[in-house]
Design an enzyme around this catalytic site. Structure first.
Site: not given
Ligand code: XMP
Length: 536
Positions: A79, A106-107, A193, A195, A251, A391
């Site tokens: 964050g 992290c945060y 991070h 990710e 979609d 997606k």
């Protein structure tokens, strides 16, 4: 309700409560609590890439809401705040006592360290970008990763000492304590991070947490969703009938195919061809659904109707309004012809759910997408089989359902179509045809260069200007076509794509040679911000 950027219909879904799939313990899942970090959605996606279903919730939902979902693990995201800032999101300590492993990123790690008595302080210099991680002890969290590895950091506050009972596993260039764990308490933390792609062993660290530490079986996949969703759709619709507004985008197409698998010919699709589609697109939608998948389809050729309504209109918002309103009229007319349909299929995605407040609590609906949609009094019950999917997962489901590659990987296309790419003048069939030809050449060359999937969008714009040229011995006064190609993750920001010069040359020369009215080709090199992706 609104039109999404693919022209399919979406609703403000925040009001409709928890997600259907994976809720309340049906599927093994991990909850990611969002503390406002820019990568929170990415964490949720990476978890799913490890074969574990994930749900992203705002940080303030409270321990009961998390527990109700019976997750096998909890991740606290990064964050932007300092843990010491006024009003910074706090950690509810009860979240650490749910009896499931917790990973702070992290945060999230700083919150844990501070709550449990570690030393967290604002450092003199922040640590942003690529950093070097040195592993002193692998523990469970960093198992199977090298002692020296690159990682991505983005923080100023730093953990200087782990809480009592925790082990410090690693340090980095700017972080004396960059990873902590207490196997006994089942609490883990990393400053970096995992990710982002710049942390090459990030996925391994996540896998260690999910599979080894949380004991998840890693069997979730977008594919496994198909069977589950078919079951759910059958349960919801029973022996009823459903209607789907097909736009030709991925979609609404995947949603329609899933529902068709579930209830067969009790699904009816309506495809309104407003004459503002790209070259051959309308025909492709019809042949794919009607001829290939045998889905009952009502195709409405509304080109003349739209062109008449758009005649003389130059204002972009007015164009959008006319197109949206006309869509509602046509859809209502068709729906009125079909008796006894109670259900409406929509291709709402998980990112729409999060954006409209179902995920982060901050409603940031793009206003220009509210260009149409269906009036409330149609009183359909919604069927939204993609509500839990990102997606890329929808694409995987589409591919699994046998959708043609072209449709699965289709770039986003705005609901109002080419009408908002004929800029500055009125929309006419003649201009649309020029644009369609130019666009076809652009797509053809970009596909041939293997770049189609790398681009978020690539298209042409036809401004209402002419430019002088010479062709042969003749002086010409031709149309100008602008090429717009952007890279982006979510359309909120975008960068202009650095297309190779040779490719640009080939595109420009084909456009001028093959489309008689075109006399000049220009390239748009504006990023977003300050520009937008579309020109109007
Ligand atoms: P902008 O131009 O705002 O576009 O950077 C962001 C994304 O939204 C799409 N877009 C639209 N989609 N109706 C839609 O369904 C619209 O009126 C509309 N305007 C822009 C655009 O193509 C891009 O993907």
């Amino acid at each position: 309700m609104s039109l999404t950027d693919e022209g399919s219909l979406s609703t403000d879904s925040a009001a409709r409560g928890p997600l259907a799939t994976g809720g309340e313990g049906a599927t093994q899942q991990v909850v990611v609590l969002d503390y406002g970090g820019q990568y929170s959605q990415l964490i949720a996606r990476r978890v799913r890439e490890c074969g574990v279903f994930s749900t992203l919730l705002p940080h303030h939902v409270g321990p009961e809401e998390v527990a109700r979902r019976r997750p096998v693990g909890l991740i606290l995201s990064g964050g932007p705040a300092s843990v010491y800032a006024d009003g910074a999101p706090k950690l509810d300590p009860a979240l650490l006592d749910l009896g499931i492993p917790v990973l702070g990123i992290c945060y999230g790690m700083q919150l844990i360290a501070r709550e449990l008595g570690g030393r967290v302080e604002g450092a003199e210099v922040g640590e942003y970008g690529r950093s070097q991680l040195t592993v002193h002890r692998h523990g469970r969290l960093l198992a199977d990763t090298p002692e020296e590895q690159a990682c991505w950091m983005s923080h100023r506050d730093t953990v200087f000492a782990p809480p009592p009972g925790f082990e410090a596993l690693a340090s980095s260039t700017g972080s004396p304590v960059a990873a902590i764990e207490s196997v006994q308490r089942g609490i883990y933390g990393i400053q970096f991070h995992p990710e982002v792609v710049h942390t090459p062993y990030g996925q391994q660290v996540l896998r260690n947490f999910l599979i080894d530490i949380c004991g998840a079986d890693g069997s979730w996949s977008a594919r496994s969703v198909i069977e589950e969703q078919i079951e759910r759709i059958r349960e919801q619709v029973g022996d009823g009938r459903a209607l789907c507004a097909l736009s030709g985008g991925v979609d609404s197409s995947v949603a329609a195919l899933l529902v068709h698998r579930a209830i067969g010919d009790r699904l009816v699709c309506v495809f309104v061809d407003h004459g503002l589609m790209r070259k051959d697109e309308g025909a492709q939608v019809i042949s794919t659904f009607q001829d290939h998948f045998h889905v009952p389809l009502i195709a409405v050729d509304a080109e003349a109707r739209y062109l008449a309504k758009l005649a003389g209109v130059t204002d972009p918002e007015q164009k959008r309004k006319i197109i949206g309103t006309e869509f509602i009229r046509i859809f209502e007319e068709e729906a009125a012809r079909l008796d006894g349909i109670r259900f409406l299929v929509q291709g709402t995605l998980y990112s729409d759910v999060i954006e409209s407040g179902g995920g982060t609590g901050t409603a940031t609906i793009k206003s220009h997408h509210n260009v149409g949609g269906l009036p409330e009094d149609l009183e359909f019950e919604l069927v939204e089989p993609l509500r839990t999917l990102f997606k890329d997962e929808v694409r995987a489901v589409g591919a699994e359902l046998g959708m043609p590659e072209r449709l699965v990987w289709r770039q986003p296309f705005p609901g109002p179509g080419l009408a908002i790419r004929v800029v500055g003048g009125e929309v006419t069939k003649e201009k649309l045809d020029i644009l369609r030809e130019a666009d076809a050449i652009l797509q053809d060359e970009i596909r041939r260069a293997g770049l189609y999937r790398e681009l978020w969008q690539s298209f042409c714009v036809l401004p209402d200007v002419r430019a002088v040229g010479v062709q042969g011995d003749e002086r010409t006064y031709g149309n100008v076509v602008a090429i717009r190609a952007v890279t982006s993750d979510d359309a909120m920001t975008a960068d202009w794509a650095r297309l190779p010069y040779d490719l640009l040359e080939q595109i420009a020369s084909r456009m001028i040679n093959e489309i008689r009215p075109v006399g000049r080709v220009v390239l748009d090199i504006t990023s977003k911000p300050p520009g937008t992706i579309e020109w109007e």
